[in-house]
Design a protein around this motif. Structure first.
Motif: not given
Length: 517
Positions: A74-75, A91-92, A131-132, A136-138
């Motif tokens: 997230q960060n 990280k991503s 975070i995936f 709406d699919n989070l």
């Protein structure tokens, strides 16, 4: 011919089926991922020191091969957490593919860097999320760790050569270069308080003529191959106090390694030792817990000191890879000490010296490997690299109202090189000792237990009734053979046990008065 035609048909069928498969058609994830945990709790870390590696397992329970469009912290790049997704660090991540009914591992580590984000409190909870996908699919998984600020003490390192600073110690009045990595403590570092933990890299040396004072409740952590060294002419005063909470030990001074994860809580040999160098003087340790070291306390020399080189009281030493206390031609007074779980001996009184140990529990329930020595070793010599022995006076070695026990037999070794030029004095009074010698292997006069010069009012091989010695819990129960067997002459000198319980009447042997389990 028929067999050839059959073979060609089979190959054709296989090719046809293969061409119809959709192995490489991945559908976008619809938010139905499942996780092994909804929160990953990383164990407590010190600022600027990396954590252990933790893992999260992600499951695709659907019948479709899916692609996770985004998987990120997230960060983002500012996060102190690090990920490794199926072998790729970062990280991503984008388009992470996951086959039907399959799973993937995510490995997680963290380091909190105070250079980029200074701490405002001595400790705080540091969080982030994995975070995936999005919208709406989070879906997300929380990451939580406790970060502690600390005082760091470490030697300088030459950035060009990579050479780490080493200690120059005063030996027999002469400054002598050594190969011991570390540095001397600065004047402003000679009082360890309980405000923040201390993390030491290499050996922190108390300079000659100076005193290191450690306040009640202080926590001292050592990196691998690190420790505390008290130089010639220097002094160590550990001023712990009795705690009211047996779990928090809020007033105890605790010496241990710098790995805070539960996996390392009882691992021996994580750091070096508290080394009382020859010529250090008037050292005191009170209400301390020393654990997970290579040697708990190493005391060298000064056997003839007017004031004993070390006075250690109300302290516990355990989970040590070699010796809990190792004295080498030194002088030690010990009251209410508890020793256990040492890879060699819990107490080594070696190369002669002077030792007075009262109301102490010297146990050894080491079970990680074979150990060479019993719980208590006494000798009057040291051997050099060529195996040449040098002897010294054992002026006195008095053990009074003690328990000397363990999971080996016997738990006492008296190893004397006879020499008319040196004395060898020892005595055990009102002690519970494990010593069975059915093969008569120990035939030396030093094991004549009827000789009142050396042994008086002894109890042999009866159960001490420890509460849980394998967990370093050496409190004794009411069925203990040590119950009420103490000599009041010695209990009046040490009127309270290690927990502050009075023993002036009907004293038990060892450091603890008995309790009802």
């Amino acid at each position: 011919m028929k067999r050839t035609l059959y073979f060609i048909c089979c190959i054709g069928f296989i090719l046809m089926v293969s061409s119809c498969r959709k192995d490489f058609e991945f559908q976008a994830s619809s938010g139905g991922l499942e996780f092994s945990k909804d929160t990953i709790y990383l164990d407590t870390i010190f600022a600027n020191i990396g954590s252990s590696t933790y893992n999260l397992k992600v499951y695709n329970t659907s019948n479709d091969d899916i692609s996770i469009p985004t998987l990120q912290l997230q960060n983002g790049e500012n996060s102190g957490y690090r990920l490794n997704v199926d072998g790729q660090a970062g990280k991503s991540f984008t388009d992470v593919q996951l086959l039907a009914k399959d799973s993937l591992f995510i490995f997680i580590e963290t380091t909190y860097n105070t250079d980029t984000t200074p701490l405002t409190n001595n400790e705080f909870v540091y969080t982030d999320k994995i975070i995936f996908d999005s919208g709406d699919n989070l879906q997300d998984v929380d990451l939580v760790t406790l970060v502690k600020d600390a005082n760091f003490i470490y030697p300088d390192k030459n950035n060009t050569t990579g050479i780490i600073e080493t200690l120059t110690l005063t030996i027999d009045g002469t400054p002598t270069a050594t190969e011991i990595q570390g540095r001397e403590l600065l004047p402003e570092e000679l009082n360890f308080t309980n405000e923040k933990p201390y993390v030491i890299y290499g050996y922190a040396a108390v300079p000659a003529g100076e005193t290191l004072t450690i306040d009640a409740g202080a926590r001292i952590h050592f990196h691998a191959n690190s420790g505390l060294l008290v130089s010639e002419g220097a002094t160590l005063n550990v001023n712990g106090a009795l705690s009211t909470d047996p779990e928090l030990l809020e007033n105890e001074v605790v010496f241990e390694g710098d790995r805070l994860e539960p996996l390392f809580s009882d691992v021996p040999g994580q750091w070096g030792t508290i080394w009382l160098f020859e010529g250090s003087q008037n050292n005191t340790i009170n209400h301390a817990t020393i654990k997970n070291a290579t040697v708990g306390v190493l005391s060298d020399g000064n056997a003839d000191a007017v004031t004993d080189k070390l006075t250690i009281t109300n302290s516990q030493i355990y989970n040590i890879s070699t010796f809990g206390i190792l004295g080498r031609n030194t002088s030690i007074t010990a009251d209410n000490i508890v020793l256990n779980n040492a890879g060699q001996a819990s107490f080594g009184a070696t190369f002669g010296g002077k030792y007075n140990v009262t109301h102490s529990t010297i146990a050894n329930y080491w079970n990680s490997s074979f150990r060479q020595f019993p719980a208590l070793l006494i000798n009057n010599f040291v051997a050099d690299a060529e195996n040449t022995a040098f002897v010294a006076d054992l002026t006195e070695a008095n053990f009074s109202n003690c328990i000397i026990y363990g999971n080996d037999n016997p738990e006492l070794l008296i190893d004397q090189i006879e020499d008319a030029a040196v004395v060898f004095n020892f005595k055990f009074t009102n002690c519970l000792l494990r010593f069975q010698d059915s093969s008569n292997f120990f035939s030396s006069p030093n094991y004549d237990f009827d000789n009142a010069t050396h042994y008086e009012n002894m109890i042999f091989n009866e159960a001490p009734d420890f509460e849980n010695p394998l967990e370093n819990n050496l409190k004794i129960g009411e069925d203990s053979a040590a119950n009420g067997q103490g000599n009041t002459t010695f209990s009046s000198q040490v009127p309270n046990d290690i927990l502050g319980v009075s023993r002036t009447t009907s004293p038990d042997l060892g450091a603890f008065q008995h309790i009802i389990f």
